[in-house]
Write a protein that holds these residues in place. Structure first.
Motif, PDB file in Angstrom:
ATOM      1  N   MET A  89      42.018  36.902  39.988  1.00 13.79           N
ATOM      2  CA  MET A  89      42.008  35.488  40.351  1.00 13.79           C
ATOM      3  C   MET A  89      41.961  35.245  41.852  1.00 13.79           C
ATOM      4  O   MET A  89      41.641  34.136  42.289  1.00 13.79           O
ATOM      5  N   LEU A  90      42.245  36.275  42.645  1.00  4.85           N
ATOM      6  CA  LEU A  90      42.139  36.124  44.102  1.00  4.85           C
ATOM      7  C   LEU A  90      40.711  35.819  44.545  1.00  4.85           C
ATOM      8  O   LEU A  90      40.500  35.314  45.652  1.00  4.85           O
ATOM      9  N   ALA A  91      39.736  36.080  43.692  1.00  2.00           N
ATOM     10  CA  ALA A  91      38.340  35.794  44.024  1.00  2.00           C
ATOM     11  C   ALA A  91      37.993  34.313  43.874  1.00  2.00           C
ATOM     12  O   ALA A  91      36.915  33.889  44.290  1.00  2.00           O
ATOM     13  N   LEU A  92      38.876  33.536  43.293  1.00  2.25           N
ATOM     14  CA  LEU A  92      38.615  32.108  43.095  1.00  2.25           C
ATOM     15  C   LEU A  92      39.045  31.309  44.328  1.00  2.25           C
ATOM     16  O   LEU A  92      40.091  31.569  44.903  1.00  2.25           O
ATOM     17  N   ALA A  93      38.227  30.331  44.701  1.00  7.90           N
ATOM     18  CA  ALA A  93      38.588  29.451  45.812  1.00  7.90           C
ATOM     19  C   ALA A  93      39.687  28.489  45.392  1.00  7.90           C
ATOM     20  O   ALA A  93      40.577  28.159  46.172  1.00  7.90           O
ATOM     21  N   ARG A  94      39.619  28.049  44.154  1.00  7.77           N
ATOM     22  CA  ARG A  94      40.609  27.141  43.584  1.00  7.77           C
ATOM     23  C   ARG A  94      40.548  27.293  42.064  1.00  7.77           C
ATOM     24  O   ARG A  94      39.551  27.756  41.522  1.00  7.77           O
ATOM     25  N   PRO A  95      41.588  26.891  41.382  1.00 10.78           N
ATOM     26  CA  PRO A  95      41.577  27.034  39.928  1.00 10.78           C
ATOM     27  C   PRO A  95      40.752  25.930  39.254  1.00 10.78           C
ATOM     28  O   PRO A  95      41.072  24.751  39.379  1.00 10.78           O
ATOM     29  N   THR A  96      39.678  26.325  38.614  1.00 10.30           N
ATOM     30  CA  THR A  96      38.875  25.426  37.785  1.00 10.30           C
ATOM     31  C   THR A  96      38.816  26.050  36.399  1.00 10.30           C
ATOM     32  O   THR A  96      38.984  27.271  36.263  1.00 10.30           O
ATOM     33  N   ILE A  97      38.562  25.249  35.395  1.00 12.83           N
ATOM     34  CA  ILE A  97      38.499  25.788  34.032  1.00 12.83           C
ATOM     35  C   ILE A  97      37.428  26.881  33.920  1.00 12.83           C
ATOM     36  O   ILE A  97      37.730  27.985  33.442  1.00 12.83           O
ATOM     37  N   PRO A  98      36.191  26.665  34.386  1.00  9.20           N
ATOM     38  CA  PRO A  98      35.205  27.751  34.286  1.00  9.20           C
ATOM     39  C   PRO A  98      35.607  28.999  35.069  1.00  9.20           C
ATOM     40  O   PRO A  98      35.398  30.123  34.610  1.00  9.20           O
ATOM     41  N   GLY A  99      36.203  28.804  36.234  1.00 12.95           N
ATOM     42  CA  GLY A  99      36.632  29.946  37.038  1.00 12.95           C
ATOM     43  C   GLY A  99      37.752  30.726  36.376  1.00 12.95           C
ATOM     44  O   GLY A  99      37.741  31.962  36.355  1.00 12.95           O
ATOM     45  N   LEU A 100      38.725  30.021  35.815  1.00 16.64           N
ATOM     46  CA  LEU A 100      39.840  30.684  35.144  1.00 16.64           C
ATOM     47  C   LEU A 100      39.371  31.425  33.893  1.00 16.64           C
ATOM     48  O   LEU A 100      39.813  32.547  33.629  1.00 16.64           O
ATOM     49  N   VAL A 101      38.461  30.804  33.153  1.00 19.57           N
ATOM     50  CA  VAL A 101      37.917  31.471  31.959  1.00 19.57           C
ATOM     51  C   VAL A 101      37.131  32.721  32.371  1.00 19.57           C
ATOM     52  O   VAL A 101      37.281  33.781  31.756  1.00 19.57           O
ATOM     53  N   ALA A 102      36.322  32.609  33.417  1.00 19.90           N
ATOM     54  CA  ALA A 102      35.554  33.765  33.889  1.00 19.90           C
ATOM     55  C   ALA A 102      36.481  34.881  34.366  1.00 19.90           C
ATOM     56  O   ALA A 102      36.255  36.059  34.051  1.00 19.90           O
ATOM     57  N   ALA A 103      37.526  34.535  35.101  1.00 17.65           N
ATOM     58  CA  ALA A 103      38.486  35.538  35.577  1.00 17.65           C
ATOM     59  C   ALA A 103      39.165  36.223  34.397  1.00 17.65           C
ATOM     60  O   ALA A 103      39.302  37.453  34.375  1.00 17.65           O
TER      61      ALA A 103
ATOM     62  N   VAL B 151      29.570  36.187  41.899  1.00 18.90           N
ATOM     63  CA  VAL B 151      29.172  34.948  41.231  1.00 18.90           C
ATOM     64  C   VAL B 151      29.528  33.749  42.107  1.00 18.90           C
ATOM     65  O   VAL B 151      28.720  32.829  42.266  1.00 18.90           O
ATOM     66  N   ARG B 152      30.700  33.766  42.675  1.00 20.00           N
ATOM     67  CA  ARG B 152      31.156  32.648  43.507  1.00 20.00           C
ATOM     68  C   ARG B 152      30.210  32.381  44.672  1.00 20.00           C
ATOM     69  O   ARG B 152      29.938  31.224  45.014  1.00 20.00           O
ATOM     70  N   PHE B 153      29.694  33.447  45.280  1.00 22.18           N
ATOM     71  CA  PHE B 153      28.821  33.260  46.439  1.00 22.18           C
ATOM     72  C   PHE B 153      27.342  33.111  46.079  1.00 22.18           C
ATOM     73  O   PHE B 153      26.601  32.493  46.815  1.00 22.18           O
ATOM     74  N   SER B 154      26.920  33.641  44.927  1.00 21.34           N
ATOM     75  CA  SER B 154      25.513  33.521  44.549  1.00 21.34           C
ATOM     76  C   SER B 154      25.236  32.322  43.653  1.00 21.34           C
ATOM     77  O   SER B 154      24.162  31.730  43.743  1.00 21.34           O
ATOM     78  N   GLN B 155      26.186  31.969  42.800  1.00 19.22           N
ATOM     79  CA  GLN B 155      26.018  30.844  41.879  1.00 19.22           C
ATOM     80  C   GLN B 155      27.314  30.014  41.841  1.00 19.22           C
ATOM     81  O   GLN B 155      27.958  29.922  40.798  1.00 19.22           O
ATOM     82  N   PRO B 156      27.714  29.421  42.945  1.00 20.44           N
ATOM     83  CA  PRO B 156      29.008  28.734  42.993  1.00 20.44           C
ATOM     84  C   PRO B 156      29.155  27.635  41.953  1.00 20.44           C
ATOM     85  O   PRO B 156      30.256  27.338  41.502  1.00 20.44           O
ATOM     86  N   GLU B 157      28.059  27.026  41.554  1.00 22.69           N
ATOM     87  CA  GLU B 157      28.138  25.937  40.583  1.00 22.69           C
ATOM     88  C   GLU B 157      28.644  26.416  39.213  1.00 22.69           C
ATOM     89  O   GLU B 157      29.160  25.632  38.428  1.00 22.69           O
ATOM     90  N   TRP B 158      28.534  27.706  38.931  1.00 20.29           N
ATOM     91  CA  TRP B 158      29.030  28.245  37.666  1.00 20.29           C
ATOM     92  C   TRP B 158      30.550  28.185  37.577  1.00 20.29           C
ATOM     93  O   TRP B 158      31.118  28.186  36.483  1.00 20.29           O
ATOM     94  N   LEU B 159      31.213  28.184  38.719  1.00 16.49           N
ATOM     95  CA  LEU B 159      32.676  28.214  38.737  1.00 16.49           C
ATOM     96  C   LEU B 159      33.293  26.852  39.050  1.00 16.49           C
ATOM     97  O   LEU B 159      34.501  26.752  39.245  1.00 16.49           O
ATOM     98  N   MET B 160      32.475  25.821  39.104  1.00 15.02           N
ATOM     99  CA  MET B 160      32.985  24.473  39.437  1.00 15.02           C
ATOM    100  C   MET B 160      33.671  23.845  38.248  1.00 15.02           C
ATOM    101  O   MET B 160      33.418  23.992  37.163  1.00 15.02           O
TER     102      MET B 160
END
Length: 150
Positions: free
Chosen positions: A82-96, A141-150
């Motif tokens: 989870m340290l790779a996430l800029a902030r907690p979002t539902i898609p980001g948390l699910v991906a992590a 993913v965060r740097f190449s496709q940031p919209e996926w983790l929004m």
């Protein structure tokens, strides 16, 4: 229950009747999201604390093998991911969650090597390595496709 065993059991989550590792990872995602909301440094500190404290607790409790109820390693690995996430979002948390569980369960590459080590090192190292690999992929993913983790 001794404190070392309670910590090794992921504060009790390791006693879930089914899929204790998955239950612990889910609990780690929820608590980790709160830590990340406070500050990325808080999450980093908690990941470090879970890694070192988990190692010491497993060693102190003289745990042999890697019993299913020992899940503090899931907390450490999940929080590292989870340290790779800029902030907690539902898609980001699910991906992590999904990435960490993928590497933790399949034991690919260095994760499998660490899993074959004995004692507290082996118990903790496979999940810590899985967490770093999952974090690296999540960062990509965060740097190449940031919209996926929004």
């Amino acid at each position: 229950m001794r404190l070392a065993r309670f910590i090794a059991a992921g504060f009790g989550t390791g006693y879930a009747p089914l899929a204790a590792g998955t239950v612990a990872s889910a609990a780690a995602v929820v608590t980790g999201a709160g830590f990340l909301l406070l500050s990325p440094w808080t999450l980093a500190f908690m990941a470090l604390l879970a890694t070192i404290g988990g190692y010491l607790s497993v060693k102190r409790a003289n745990i042999e093998g890697d019993p299913g109820w020992v899940v503090i390693d899931e907390f450490a690995g999940q929080w590292i991911t989870m340290l790779a996430l800029a902030r907690p979002t539902i898609p980001g948390l699910v991906a992590a969650f999904m990435l960490f569980r993928l590497f933790d369960i399949t034991k690919w590459g260095p994760v499998g090597w660490a899993d074959r080590r004995h004692g507290a090192f082996g118990i903790m190292a496979d999940d810590v390595i899985a967490g770093f690999i999952a974090a690296a992929l999540l960062l990509a993913v965060r740097f190449s496709q940031p919209e996926w983790l929004m």
